[in-house]
Design a protein around this motif. Structure first.
Motif, PDB file in Angstrom:
ATOM      1  N   TRP A  21       0.852  -1.181   0.000  1.00  0.00           N
ATOM      2  CA  TRP A  21       0.000   0.000   0.000  1.00  0.00           C
ATOM      3  C   TRP A  21       0.890   1.234   0.000  1.00  0.00           C
ATOM      4  CZ3 TRP A  21      -3.931  -1.268   4.567  1.00  0.00           C
ATOM      5  CH2 TRP A  21      -4.636  -2.434   4.235  1.00  0.00           C
ATOM      6  N   ALA A  22       0.393   2.312  -0.535  1.00  0.00           N
ATOM      7  CA  ALA A  22       1.170   3.549  -0.592  1.00  0.00           C
ATOM      8  C   ALA A  22       0.403   4.705   0.045  1.00  0.00           C
ATOM      9  CB  ALA A  22       1.536   3.903  -2.032  1.00  0.00           C
ATOM     10  N   VAL A  23       1.119   5.473   0.851  1.00  0.00           N
ATOM     11  CA  VAL A  23       0.565   6.716   1.390  1.00  0.00           C
ATOM     12  C   VAL A  23       0.750   7.791   0.327  1.00  0.00           C
ATOM     13  CG1 VAL A  23       0.832   8.488   3.174  1.00  0.00           C
ATOM     14  CG2 VAL A  23       1.097   6.064   3.758  1.00  0.00           C
ATOM     15  N   PRO A  24      -0.300   8.521  -0.046  1.00  0.00           N
ATOM     16  CA  PRO A  24      -0.181   9.508  -1.136  1.00  0.00           C
ATOM     17  C   PRO A  24       0.516  10.797  -0.695  1.00  0.00           C
ATOM     18  CG  PRO A  24      -2.400   9.556  -0.258  1.00  0.00           C
ATOM     19  CD  PRO A  24      -1.677   8.443   0.471  1.00  0.00           C
ATOM     20  N   LYS A  25       1.740  10.650  -0.233  1.00  0.00           N
ATOM     21  CA  LYS A  25       2.549  11.798   0.176  1.00  0.00           C
ATOM     22  C   LYS A  25       3.980  11.605  -0.339  1.00  0.00           C
ATOM     23  CE  LYS A  25      -0.687  13.874   2.543  1.00  0.00           C
ATOM     24  NZ  LYS A  25      -1.236  15.185   2.142  1.00  0.00           N
ATOM     25  N   TYR A  26       4.615  12.719  -0.695  1.00  0.00           N
ATOM     26  CA  TYR A  26       5.987  12.669  -1.203  1.00  0.00           C
ATOM     27  C   TYR A  26       6.999  12.815  -0.067  1.00  0.00           C
ATOM     28  CZ  TYR A  26       3.882  13.257  -5.810  1.00  0.00           C
ATOM     29  OH  TYR A  26       3.141  13.078  -6.945  1.00  0.00           O
ATOM     30  N   ARG A  27       8.234  12.475  -0.360  1.00  0.00           N
ATOM     31  CA  ARG A  27       9.291  12.516   0.649  1.00  0.00           C
ATOM     32  C   ARG A  27       9.395  13.893   1.303  1.00  0.00           C
ATOM     33  NH1 ARG A  27      15.801  11.649  -0.468  1.00  0.00           N
ATOM     34  NH2 ARG A  27      16.458  11.707   1.729  1.00  0.00           N
ATOM     35  N   LYS A  28       9.357  14.948   0.508  1.00  0.00           N
ATOM     36  CA  LYS A  28       9.516  16.300   1.051  1.00  0.00           C
ATOM     37  C   LYS A  28       8.406  16.649   2.045  1.00  0.00           C
ATOM     38  CE  LYS A  28      12.235  18.469  -2.616  1.00  0.00           C
ATOM     39  NZ  LYS A  28      12.297  19.579  -3.608  1.00  0.00           N
ATOM     40  N   GLN A  29       7.226  16.108   1.820  1.00  0.00           N
ATOM     41  CA  GLN A  29       6.115  16.404   2.716  1.00  0.00           C
ATOM     42  C   GLN A  29       6.322  15.823   4.108  1.00  0.00           C
ATOM     43  OE1 GLN A  29       3.317  15.006  -0.486  1.00  0.00           O
ATOM     44  NE2 GLN A  29       2.034  16.661   0.267  1.00  0.00           N
ATOM     45  N   TYR A  30       7.114  14.768   4.210  1.00  0.00           N
ATOM     46  CA  TYR A  30       7.391  14.157   5.511  1.00  0.00           C
ATOM     47  C   TYR A  30       8.251  15.061   6.393  1.00  0.00           C
ATOM     48  CZ  TYR A  30       5.330   9.608   4.451  1.00  0.00           C
ATOM     49  OH  TYR A  30       4.446   8.595   4.180  1.00  0.00           O
ATOM     50  N   PHE A  31       8.938  16.017   5.776  1.00  0.00           N
ATOM     51  CA  PHE A  31       9.796  16.916   6.548  1.00  0.00           C
ATOM     52  C   PHE A  31       9.125  18.269   6.803  1.00  0.00           C
ATOM     53  CE2 PHE A  31      12.677  13.960   4.386  1.00  0.00           C
ATOM     54  CZ  PHE A  31      13.353  13.449   5.493  1.00  0.00           C
ATOM     55  N   MET A  32       7.871  18.397   6.374  1.00  0.00           N
ATOM     56  CA  MET A  32       7.129  19.615   6.646  1.00  0.00           C
ATOM     57  C   MET A  32       6.372  19.442   7.963  1.00  0.00           C
ATOM     58  SD  MET A  32       5.566  20.373   2.848  1.00  0.00           S
ATOM     59  CE  MET A  32       6.640  20.632   1.430  1.00  0.00           C
ATOM     60  N   GLN A  33       6.663  20.256   8.932  1.00  0.00           N
ATOM     61  CA  GLN A  33       6.091  20.111  10.264  1.00  0.00           C
ATOM     62  C   GLN A  33       4.565  20.088  10.227  1.00  0.00           C
ATOM     63  OE1 GLN A  33       8.169  19.659  12.957  1.00  0.00           O
ATOM     64  NE2 GLN A  33       6.332  19.196  14.155  1.00  0.00           N
ATOM     65  N   TRP A  34       3.977  20.950   9.391  1.00  0.00           N
ATOM     66  CA  TRP A  34       2.528  21.051   9.367  1.00  0.00           C
ATOM     67  C   TRP A  34       1.844  19.899   8.635  1.00  0.00           C
ATOM     68  CZ3 TRP A  34      -0.028  21.882   4.618  1.00  0.00           C
ATOM     69  CH2 TRP A  34       0.813  22.157   3.539  1.00  0.00           C
ATOM     70  N   GLN A  35       2.655  19.045   7.990  1.00  0.00           N
ATOM     71  CA  GLN A  35       2.088  17.879   7.310  1.00  0.00           C
ATOM     72  C   GLN A  35       2.142  16.617   8.165  1.00  0.00           C
ATOM     73  OE1 GLN A  35       1.165  16.928   3.581  1.00  0.00           O
ATOM     74  NE2 GLN A  35       0.123  18.767   4.243  1.00  0.00           N
ATOM     75  N   ARG A  36       2.846  16.665   9.281  1.00  0.00           N
ATOM     76  CA  ARG A  36       3.107  15.447  10.056  1.00  0.00           C
ATOM     77  C   ARG A  36       1.844  14.831  10.659  1.00  0.00           C
ATOM     78  NH1 ARG A  36       9.075  15.843  12.925  1.00  0.00           N
ATOM     79  NH2 ARG A  36      10.217  15.853  10.947  1.00  0.00           N
ATOM     80  N   ASP A  37       0.956  15.654  11.177  1.00  0.00           N
ATOM     81  CA  ASP A  37      -0.273  15.106  11.742  1.00  0.00           C
ATOM     82  C   ASP A  37      -1.101  14.401  10.665  1.00  0.00           C
ATOM     83  OD1 ASP A  37       0.329  15.960  14.260  1.00  0.00           O
ATOM     84  OD2 ASP A  37      -0.867  17.793  14.157  1.00  0.00           O
ATOM     85  N   THR A  38      -1.148  15.016   9.476  1.00  0.00           N
ATOM     86  CA  THR A  38      -1.898  14.409   8.372  1.00  0.00           C
ATOM     87  C   THR A  38      -1.293  13.064   7.991  1.00  0.00           C
ATOM     88  OG1 THR A  38      -2.470  16.592   7.496  1.00  0.00           O
ATOM     89  CG2 THR A  38      -2.685  14.724   6.004  1.00  0.00           C
ATOM     90  N   ILE A  39       0.039  13.021   7.890  1.00  0.00           N
ATOM     91  CA  ILE A  39       0.715  11.776   7.500  1.00  0.00           C
ATOM     92  C   ILE A  39       0.530  10.709   8.576  1.00  0.00           C
ATOM     93  CG2 ILE A  39       2.981  10.734   7.103  1.00  0.00           C
ATOM     94  CD1 ILE A  39       3.776  13.386   5.727  1.00  0.00           C
ATOM     95  N   ASN A  40       0.680  11.098   9.834  1.00  0.00           N
ATOM     96  CA  ASN A  40       0.478  10.131  10.911  1.00  0.00           C
ATOM     97  C   ASN A  40      -0.940   9.581  10.905  1.00  0.00           C
ATOM     98  OD1 ASN A  40       2.802   9.510  12.416  1.00  0.00           O
ATOM     99  ND2 ASN A  40       2.802  11.540  13.358  1.00  0.00           N
ATOM    100  N   ASN A  41      -1.904  10.439  10.615  1.00  0.00           N
ATOM    101  CA  ASN A  41      -3.293   9.971  10.545  1.00  0.00           C
ATOM    102  C   ASN A  41      -3.491   8.968   9.409  1.00  0.00           C
ATOM    103  OD1 ASN A  41      -4.112  11.531  12.715  1.00  0.00           O
ATOM    104  ND2 ASN A  41      -4.745  13.261  11.448  1.00  0.00           N
ATOM    105  N   LEU A  42      -2.836   9.223   8.262  1.00  0.00           N
ATOM    106  CA  LEU A  42      -2.942   8.296   7.133  1.00  0.00           C
ATOM    107  C   LEU A  42      -2.332   6.937   7.482  1.00  0.00           C
ATOM    108  CD1 LEU A  42      -2.027  10.672   4.156  1.00  0.00           C
ATOM    109  CD2 LEU A  42      -4.227   9.561   4.532  1.00  0.00           C
ATOM    110  N   ILE A  43      -1.172   6.961   8.132  1.00  0.00           N
ATOM    111  CA  ILE A  43      -0.524   5.708   8.536  1.00  0.00           C
ATOM    112  C   ILE A  43      -1.381   4.978   9.557  1.00  0.00           C
ATOM    113  CG2 ILE A  43       1.522   4.696   9.606  1.00  0.00           C
ATOM    114  CD1 ILE A  43       3.115   7.123   8.563  1.00  0.00           C
ATOM    115  N   GLU A  44      -1.910   5.730  10.516  1.00  0.00           N
ATOM    116  CA  GLU A  44      -2.748   5.131  11.553  1.00  0.00           C
ATOM    117  C   GLU A  44      -4.011   4.514  10.951  1.00  0.00           C
ATOM    118  OE1 GLU A  44      -4.652   6.358  15.909  1.00  0.00           O
ATOM    119  OE2 GLU A  44      -3.653   7.857  14.668  1.00  0.00           O
ATOM    120  N   GLU A  45      -4.618   5.208  10.015  1.00  0.00           N
ATOM    121  CA  GLU A  45      -5.812   4.669   9.354  1.00  0.00           C
ATOM    122  C   GLU A  45      -5.495   3.384   8.597  1.00  0.00           C
ATOM    123  OE1 GLU A  45      -7.248   7.821   6.915  1.00  0.00           O
ATOM    124  OE2 GLU A  45      -7.874   9.078   8.611  1.00  0.00           O
ATOM    125  N   ALA A  46      -4.318   3.342   7.970  1.00  0.00           N
ATOM    126  CA  ALA A  46      -3.913   2.126   7.252  1.00  0.00           C
ATOM    127  C   ALA A  46      -3.723   0.967   8.227  1.00  0.00           C
ATOM    128  CB  ALA A  46      -2.628   2.387   6.476  1.00  0.00           C
TER     129      ALA A  46
END
Length: 626
Positions: free
Chosen positions: A364-389
């Protein structure tokens, strides 16, 4: 290639590679010049200039079917055949665009040679009707008998066996034929166009709509999943004679001597060549539910161009290690559009399915790019996507979910521990694969090495590597004072005696992670071996040094349905974090590996070898590209 290739098997431009598109350049240039620079209004003919966008539409249309088919077969619902697709099929079907170039040349030459093709109207109803009747009659009839002739052992062994080399079909399988066979097909397919031209009823709409219909039916019929709903045949029973289904044509590829029709099965019914199991397979495929995998590997997008390297993207790029291609810049509108979609689309998606022994595997793939993982304001969104998966995997009864790339980032979720703390009752086991990563790196160090340089951001993995090396009596050299102090604080007093700080760059074995600069690489001795312990490879700054692969292993032959490369890794090579999840399920380890938790390194390494995963050789490891 056919078993006994006949004359005109190869395409005339086979040796040109991607330069084959230049064959159309003179025609395209002339059509544009004539339309925009022509002094006489009669020279400005939309029929001539519309050929180029029509050809581009054919490419886009085919690619849409490729992506849809690969996505649906990875999910598994309505899948027809369970057999796998491997790299040899991808390579064989790489030239699916040859027939579009051939089509373009035919149209351009026909326009220049025949006056009847000039200044065609956009629409003529009588021409549309004639086109439909010509297809229903001569085209379907002639194709049926040509197809039966191609299954005679003489023609089959010299031509048609090439097409049937693909037992499990993909949309583009439909146009994978020797050159001579394509010429025969086009001789039949031009009947409607020639008829309308010479009866004065031709129109641009008739040409474009007919070829679009042919592409649509061809691609649909070669999908390995059923998509024609049953209610269509219930509402209009005679439709079964006028439209085939993917399962209907799939039987032709497995049984060989039945279901010869082009798109309309009426001639199979008329001449008694319908496969008796057609209806049964159709209904069985429609009822099939999506796969419930045993193991899921959760990865994410890397660069904006990585969408083309996904298995759902361009098959030719997905089957090779990820490397930047100049021509992808031409697709910048699509790239930009996909980048914005990732900001909006909030759900992981299935990329790939594999089989290994008794395990069903999915990526499965999270629809986020590498650079987005280093953006502080994107971290909650990414964590939520991983948690949902993870929660979805738990609800589906999946045994193991392994975290790939930055989905296990320490600063993001403490190597996955965040989700275990939030949901202590999880049944799915979350694995970051750290123990196997450490084992792979340790076994990549040449035997007899007395000292290594450890450079890069300290992490769970790098600290564990340093501990084992120190326990083995191998000196670990730190170049940065702060990192030196931090590492010593993480080790036992006995192990810490083998950690030293040095400003010299004499060691030729460097274990590197995130944060390695190009300046530091330039200071390394000639012939230095850089062994990454990070998820991403360092940017190569030296040609006189050796860059090993990121932690990975070659996979056993029993691991099926592998037809794409994992990021920058070579073919049939899998990242250690992904393999760790598979081992977890195979061995039945009923515990998580995340946070500070580490499995016994020797135990994990032995398990990987027992299941026929093998360490990369120096040659195969250095083939990977950043």
């Amino acid at each position: 290639m056919a078993t006994k290739p006949g004359i005109l098997t190869d395409w005339p431009w086979a040796r040109l590679g991607n330069f084959k598109y230049l064959l159309l350049a003179p025609f395209v240039g002339h059509s544009i010049y004539s339309f925009f620079m022509g002094k006489d209004e009669s020279q400005r003919d939309i029929t001539y200039i519309v050929i180029l966008p029509y050809l581009l539409w054919r490419i886009v249309h085919n690619q849409m079917w490729i992506s849809l088919s690969r996505y649906r077969t990875a999910k598994g619902d309505n899948r027809i055949l369970d057999k796998s697709i491997e790299f040899d099929q991808v390579d064989r079907e790489r030239n699916w665009d040859d027939q579009i170039i051939f089509n373009g040349m035919l149209f351009y030459i026909a326009y220049l040679k025949f006056q009847q093709t000039h200044h065609l109207p956009l629409w003529r109803t009588d021409g549309i009707i004639i086109t439909a009747l010509m297809h229903l009659g001569p085209v379907e009839f002639l194709y049926y008998w040509l197809h039966r002739a191609l299954h005679h052992h003489f023609l089959y062994s010299r031509y048609h066996s090439h097409h049937h080399s693909s037992m499990v079909t993909e949309p583009i399988t439909s146009v994978i034929h020797p050159f001579a066979e394509i010429v025969a097909y086009y001789t039949i397919f031009v009947i409607p166009a020639v008829t309308t031209c010479f009866t004065g009823t031709a129109s641009i709409a008739a040409f474009v709509a007919y070829i679009t219909y042919v592409d649509f039916m061809n691609n649909m019929g070669h999908c390995n999943f059923e998509l024609i709903p049953k209610w269509m045949f219930s509402m209009f029973p005679p439709l079964k004679y006028l439209i085939y289904t993917p399962s209907y044509h799939s039987l032709h590829h497995t049984q060989f001597r039945t279901n010869y029709s082009l798109f309309m099965p009426m001639y199979d019914y008329l001449y008694g060549t319908v496969d008796k199991s057609s209806d049964t397979l159709y209904e069985k495929s429609l009822e099939r539910k999506a796969d419930l995998p045993d193991v899921v590997h959760l990865t994410h997008l890397t660069t904006p161009e990585s969408i083309y390297h996904l298995r759902l993207g361009l098959a030719s790029l997905a089957s090779t290690p990820h490397a930047s291609k100049w021509y992808l810049w031409l697709l910048w509108p699509v790239t930009l559009w996909s980048f914005f979609i990732t900001w909006i689309y909030g759900q992981t998606f299935v990329v790939e399915r594999n089989l290994f022994k008794n395990l069903k595997l999915q990526t499965w793939a999270v629809p986020k790019y590498r650079k987005q993982y280093f953006m502080q304001w994107q971290r909650d969104t990414i964590n939520n996507l991983i948690e949902e998966a993870i929660m979805e995997a738990d609800q589906k009864g999946i045994k193991v979910l392994s975290l790939g790339l930055l989905n296990q980032e320490e600063e993001l979720n403490n190597n996955g521990e965040l989700y275990i703390r939030r949901h202590p009752q999880l049944k799915v086991k979350v694995v970051d694969g750290s123990s196997l990563v450490v084992a792979v790196v340790l076994n990549s160090i040449p035997k007899g090495t007395p000292q290594v340089v450890l450079r890069g951001r300290l992490s769970k993995v790098s600290s564990s590597i340093a501990l084992v090396l120190c326990q083995r009596g191998i000196q670990v050299i730190m170049l940065d004072e702060e990192e030196y102090k931090r590492l010593k604080s993480r080790l036992t007093p006995e192990a810490a005696t083998n950690v030293v700080q040095s400003k010299t760059y004499l060691s030729k074995i460097w274990l590197v992670g995130d944060g390695l600069s190009e300046d530091e690489q330039l200071k390394a001795p000639k012939g230095t071996l850089f062994i990454p312990f990070s998820q991403f490879p360092p940017r190569k700054a030296r040609k006189d040094c050796i860059y090993f692969s990121t932690p990975a292993m070659t996979i056993p032959k029993q691991l099926e349905n592998v037809d794409s490369c994992e990021n920058w890794l070579p073919r049939r090579v899998m990242s250690a974090s992904r393999i760790a999840g598979i081992l977890h399920a195979l061995e039945g380890w009923n515990e998580n590996e995340c946070g500070d938790m580490m499995f016994d390194i020797e135990r994990v390494w032995k398990a990987s070898l027992d299941h026929a995963f093998r360490p990369l050789t120096m040659t195969s490891a250095t083939e990977s590209k950043p």
